[in-house]
Design a protein around this motif. Sequence first.
Motif, PDB file in Angstrom:
ATOM      1  N   ILE A 161       0.845  -1.203   0.000  1.00 10.11           N
ATOM      2  CA  ILE A 161       0.000   0.000   0.000  1.00 10.11           C
ATOM      3  C   ILE A 161       0.873   1.243   0.000  1.00 10.11           C
ATOM      4  CG2 ILE A 161      -0.224   0.244   2.515  1.00 10.11           C
ATOM      5  CD1 ILE A 161      -3.275   0.760   1.926  1.00 10.11           C
ATOM      6  N   PRO A 165      -2.755   8.321  -1.970  1.00 15.65           N
ATOM      7  CA  PRO A 165      -3.736   7.650  -2.832  1.00 15.65           C
ATOM      8  C   PRO A 165      -3.662   8.078  -4.293  1.00 15.65           C
ATOM      9  CG  PRO A 165      -4.796   9.421  -1.644  1.00 15.65           C
ATOM     10  CD  PRO A 165      -3.366   9.386  -1.164  1.00 15.65           C
ATOM     11  N   LYS A 183      -1.801   7.472  -6.976  1.00 16.11           N
ATOM     12  CA  LYS A 183      -1.705   6.432  -8.010  1.00 16.11           C
ATOM     13  C   LYS A 183      -3.010   5.653  -8.119  1.00 16.11           C
ATOM     14  CE  LYS A 183       2.740   6.775  -9.201  1.00 16.11           C
ATOM     15  NZ  LYS A 183       3.186   7.080 -10.576  1.00 16.11           N
ATOM     16  N   TYR A 184      -3.626   5.387  -6.978  1.00 19.42           N
ATOM     17  CA  TYR A 184      -4.885   4.639  -6.980  1.00 19.42           C
ATOM     18  C   TYR A 184      -5.993   5.431  -7.675  1.00 19.42           C
ATOM     19  CZ  TYR A 184      -2.382   2.141  -3.286  1.00 19.42           C
ATOM     20  OH  TYR A 184      -1.455   1.438  -2.564  1.00 19.42           O
ATOM     21  N   LEU A 234     -10.437  -1.399  -9.066  1.00 18.08           N
ATOM     22  CA  LEU A 234      -9.289  -1.555  -8.169  1.00 18.08           C
ATOM     23  C   LEU A 234      -9.713  -2.215  -6.865  1.00 18.08           C
ATOM     24  CD1 LEU A 234      -6.315  -0.966  -7.369  1.00 18.08           C
ATOM     25  CD2 LEU A 234      -7.076   1.288  -6.585  1.00 18.08           C
ATOM     26  N   ILE A 285      -7.683  -3.634  -3.239  1.00 18.35           N
ATOM     27  CA  ILE A 285      -6.432  -3.755  -2.488  1.00 18.35           C
ATOM     28  C   ILE A 285      -6.676  -4.680  -1.300  1.00 18.35           C
ATOM     29  CG2 ILE A 285      -4.616  -2.540  -1.234  1.00 18.35           C
ATOM     30  CD1 ILE A 285      -5.416   0.004  -2.734  1.00 18.35           C
ATOM     31  N   ILE A 309      -5.051   7.663   2.932  1.00 19.01           N
ATOM     32  CA  ILE A 309      -5.616   6.444   2.350  1.00 19.01           C
ATOM     33  C   ILE A 309      -6.983   6.160   2.951  1.00 19.01           C
ATOM     34  CG2 ILE A 309      -5.335   3.946   2.164  1.00 19.01           C
ATOM     35  CD1 ILE A 309      -3.517   5.434   0.288  1.00 19.01           C
ATOM     36  N   ILE A 322     -11.327   3.157  -3.232  1.00 16.47           N
ATOM     37  CA  ILE A 322     -10.309   2.273  -3.798  1.00 16.47           C
ATOM     38  C   ILE A 322     -10.553   0.818  -3.415  1.00 16.47           C
ATOM     39  CG2 ILE A 322      -8.576   4.107  -3.800  1.00 16.47           C
ATOM     40  CD1 ILE A 322      -7.349   2.887  -1.312  1.00 16.47           C
ATOM     41  N   LEU A 372     -10.515  -0.909  -0.355  1.00 16.17           N
ATOM     42  CA  LEU A 372      -9.465  -1.454   0.497  1.00 16.17           C
ATOM     43  C   LEU A 372     -10.043  -2.509   1.434  1.00 16.17           C
ATOM     44  CD1 LEU A 372      -6.594  -1.460   1.714  1.00 16.17           C
ATOM     45  CD2 LEU A 372      -7.334   0.436   3.192  1.00 16.17           C
TER      46      LEU A 372
END
Length: 509
Positions: free
Chosen positions: A108, A112, A114-115, A125, A127, A137, A144, A146
């Motif tokens: 990680i 954030p 790039k995400y 996406l 994660i 994040i 994203i 997560l």
Amino acid sequence: MRNRGILDIDGFINPKYSDMLSSAYFENIGRAKDIILDTIKNDGTFLIYADVDVDGCTSASIAYRYLKNYTNKIKTFINKEKDHGIQNYFNLEEELKEVDTVIIVDSINDSPDKYLQILDMGKQLVIADHHIPNEEILKVKDKICLVSSAVNYPNSHLSGSGVTWKLMRYIDECTENNYANLLVDLAACGIISDVCDVGKDSPENRYICYMGFNNIYNPALKIIAGNYEFNSTTISYSLSPLVNSANRVGNNKEALELFISDDITRIKDIIDNLKSYKDYQKEQVDTIYSDVIINQAQGQLDKKCMYFLISDAKNFAGLIANKACADFNRPVIVLQDYGDNYSGSMRSVGVDNFQKIISDSNYAICAGHEMAAGITIPKNNFFLLYNYIEEQLKDYSFKQEISVDVELSVNQINSYLIKQLKLINKISGKGFPAVIVKLSDVSDYKINKMSNGKHLSLKTNDVSFIKWNFSDWNSVLPDAKLSAIGTLDENFFAGKHSYQLIMDDFVFT
């Protein structure tokens, strides 16, 4: 076991399915499931982005092997050397050109950005991770998708491989399939290799390890274990050093392929390559240690923390720090000059959370585990950090203490006893170290050099005392009495069996 506070001994040694938490505790797991199944339904392409250690490689292999039950449209990417998170050399436009869904495992970023770029490109996406995310994040954790054991999950000690495995197992539950259970051995590897808690406070981790150790499916793990039992020791001392050697010589793709491949010939070739990388790194570390570390240590023997500056060996900083920390029995920081910064690795002993001490100073960035982490220090802050650490540790007295569980005489050792101890030690590590045995006043032993002097063997008629990776041959006294502590084992070779004490430490009197 009772001395260690274990009351339900059978339940501890033989964990039950009820010890595992419901996957529904994970935030975003339902959405992650939908993203993955929708991608499969629409004949989409996945890219699995992996971290570089054992936990990262096994996490990626779990995702890859699971998805192979549905599709062949799977790409993989693994970072260079020891890089963590999405790096700038991962060209989003190029790498994701024909990709519909990105699954990032055990890795990680702090930011954030790039995400959000991936999402802006119209990609899905997911994660699956266990590292503690920062506030930036957390603000976008739903966007994203997560799925993290570090975010409101009751077992914060679960590894990246454990999170990935539970995500895939949740998909099985929703689709009435049973693919994930054939990948539990990989999840166990990540838990042990990433030094996750396996004590009485982490029953879920123990259950996953129990199932993984008793159900070995991965062809590479079968070959590495060989005729030996697949357990915590196999992972810590056979598997992890091999995989870690790959990232230190820039061949992470081979480490990932090791767990993904079903080609036995290719797997054996990779293992041979990894062994050669391991031998090479040992040569490099030994040379640097004798030429640089010993000399730099002389003026620091009265300090609470020791610092070493090396050159052209950044990938070996962690190994050098391991050795120095063990030899000098105190925290150490091994650094290399990077212009405005010093960067390298820290290792610690005798301090509950040395990583936190460094981070709380605000003089350096320290990321990793409590006792082993990467560190970057702006040069202007070096002496500020130096003085801060000395002040924080001023009341510490670094003594090496190893708790012994049981003291035996040589004639008390038998196969039944060893089997019982190995049963207890099968799932051991952080939170539950292996049972340590002490044998005292042993005489009439023969000194043997194993593997051309790489290992020490002190052999009596009843027990062989083994010290792996031994170099201080001048300390071995042939006519003195030996007292040693370690773990008991039993070896079968060429039709003969022998009792062994794998030594943690020993003294001659």
